[in-house]
Design a protein around this motif. Structure first.
Motif, mmCIF file in Angstrom:
data_model
loop_
_atom_site.group_PDB
_atom_site.id
_atom_site.type_symbol
_atom_site.label_atom_id
_atom_site.label_comp_id
_atom_site.label_asym_id
_atom_site.label_seq_id
_atom_site.Cartn_x
_atom_site.Cartn_y
_atom_site.Cartn_z
ATOM 1 N N LEU A 1 0.811 -1.211 0.000
ATOM 2 C CA LEU A 1 0.000 0.000 0.000
ATOM 3 C C LEU A 1 0.848 1.266 0.000
ATOM 4 N N ARG A 2 1.924 1.272 0.781
ATOM 5 C CA ARG A 2 2.624 2.534 1.032
ATOM 6 C C ARG A 2 3.828 2.789 0.133
ATOM 7 N N PRO B 1 4.491 2.362 -3.137
ATOM 8 C CA PRO B 1 4.249 3.156 -4.352
ATOM 9 C C PRO B 1 3.948 4.618 -4.060
ATOM 10 N N LYS B 2 3.213 4.895 -2.988
ATOM 11 C CA LYS B 2 2.914 6.281 -2.630
ATOM 12 C C LYS B 2 4.171 7.004 -2.168
ATOM 13 N N MET B 3 5.031 6.313 -1.434
ATOM 14 C CA MET B 3 6.294 6.909 -1.010
ATOM 15 C C MET B 3 7.160 7.250 -2.217
ATOM 16 N N GLU C 1 6.057 7.848 -5.265
ATOM 17 C CA GLU C 1 5.418 8.963 -5.964
ATOM 18 C C GLU C 1 5.756 10.288 -5.292
ATOM 19 N N ASN C 2 5.730 10.305 -3.962
ATOM 20 C CA ASN C 2 6.098 11.524 -3.239
ATOM 21 C C ASN C 2 7.537 11.918 -3.516
ATOM 22 N N ARG D 1 7.814 13.373 -7.035
ATOM 23 C CA ARG D 1 7.289 14.732 -7.072
ATOM 24 C C ARG D 1 8.297 15.719 -6.481
ATOM 25 N N GLU E 1 5.468 17.353 3.497
ATOM 26 C CA GLU E 1 4.247 16.727 3.966
ATOM 27 C C GLU E 1 3.945 17.193 5.390
ATOM 28 N N PHE F 1 5.132 10.177 6.201
ATOM 29 C CA PHE F 1 4.485 9.037 5.551
ATOM 30 C C PHE F 1 5.566 8.077 5.107
ATOM 31 N N ASP G 1 -1.047 -3.993 -8.816
ATOM 32 C CA ASP G 1 -1.786 -2.771 -8.476
ATOM 33 C C ASP G 1 -1.436 -1.592 -9.375
ATOM 34 N N VAL G 2 -0.141 -1.344 -9.549
ATOM 35 C CA VAL G 2 0.276 -0.090 -10.202
ATOM 36 C C VAL G 2 1.219 -0.308 -11.383
#
Length: 290
Positions: A34-35, A37-39, A41-42, A45, A59, A63, A151-152
């Motif tokens: 869960l985390r 891919p978001k990490m 992406e952050n 960015r 942030e 996270f 998932d991604v």
């Protein structure tokens, strides 16, 4: 030493310990799926902002894999210890948050259960050995990579590259293969799929797979040796083709929608890890070569 002797003497205890450990690791794998891919992406960015000279807005809350604590995405209820027991808690809660009763995806206990079952299979296959420990670690990594790719459509370098190097280092102990075979396996694994990618792109103008697939096969080559690469490629292609055709026929999936190849590579690599030698021997006998 006493613990190892105990596990050697009572095989059931080793199998039980491995299963419970797998269930626990499966719970952590859910967090990584869960985390991570978001990490990433952050981080992308932040890197893009730095490259473009844009002030990066930090942030408001950290996270990462440990923060924030696990919570319900609907009502932000913090998951208590008794609510975080692998598989059991989901069953006791009947698949719902204890506070807001929002449904909890059954995928969480499924990942935990699959990780526990595969850990049991690995432990039974290799016994109380360092080989079993190495095989368990690789199994957990392959499960994580498969789910993230599903998932991604991403196979994170954060996992594939460290495990590629770990496979090369383990070859020094000849647990699965020796150094020469591991080095050739890593190189051949990457270059084989890279060559297919380049040929497909020139013939069709489309990208048939991602660079993460090259790195995953290189990782498997480093762990198992170049001798298992043909087997892994054939198994993954066979399973991928069957599943892809079924998705198109049964669910009407658009042929232009990409289907991640990583899970099939990971599944084929795990099968080769467990029964690769038997498969090779069976093929040689069937073909009359031995």
């Amino acid at each position: 030493m006493f613990f190892i002797d105990f596990l050697n003497q009572y095989n059931w205890a080793f199998l039980l310990f491995s299963t419970l450990l797998g269930l626990t690791v499966g719970s952590f794998i859910n967090v990584v799926i869960l985390r991570l891919p978001k990490m990433m992406e952050n981080q992308w960015r932040s890197d893009c902002n730095a490259l473009n000279g844009v002030d990066d807005v930090p942030e408001s809350k950290p996270f990462n894999l440990s923060q924030p604590a696990s919570h319900c995405p609907q009502c932000s209820h913090k998951i208590r210890a008794w609510e975080n027991i692998p598989v059991v808690s989901w069953l006791l809660l009947m698949g719902r948050c204890s506070q807001c009763k929002h449904p909890i995806s059954p995928r969480y206990p499924l990942v935990e259960a699959v990780t526990g079952i595969l850990s049991l299979v690995v432990a039974h296959h290799f016994g109380v050995t360092w080989t079993a420990l190495a095989a368990l670690i690789l199994t957990w990594a392959l499960i994580t990579l498969s789910m993230i790719d599903f998932d991604v459509q991403l196979l994170p370098d954060n996992i594939t590259l460290p495990f590629l190097w770990l496979g090369l280092l383990l070859s020094l102990t000849a647990i699965f293969t020796e150094p020469r075979s591991a080095i050739l396996g890593a190189a051949a694994g990457y270059l084989s799929l890279w060559s297919v990618y380049q040929l497909f792109k020139r013939l069709t103008g489309k990208e048939g797979m991602g660079y993460g697939d090259f790195k995953l096969l290189a990782m498997l080559g480093a762990w198992l040796g170049w001798q298992y690469l043909p087997q892994i490629i054939m198994l993954s292609a066979l399973v991928g083709a069957v599943v892809g055709i079924l998705l198109i026929v049964l669910r009407g999936r658009d042929r232009n929608i990409p289907i991640p190849f990583g899970p099939y590579l990971a599944a084929a690599g795990w099968i080769s890890l467990m029964w690769g030698e038997q498969i090779n021997q069976a093929y040689l006998r069937w073909s009359g070569l031995i």
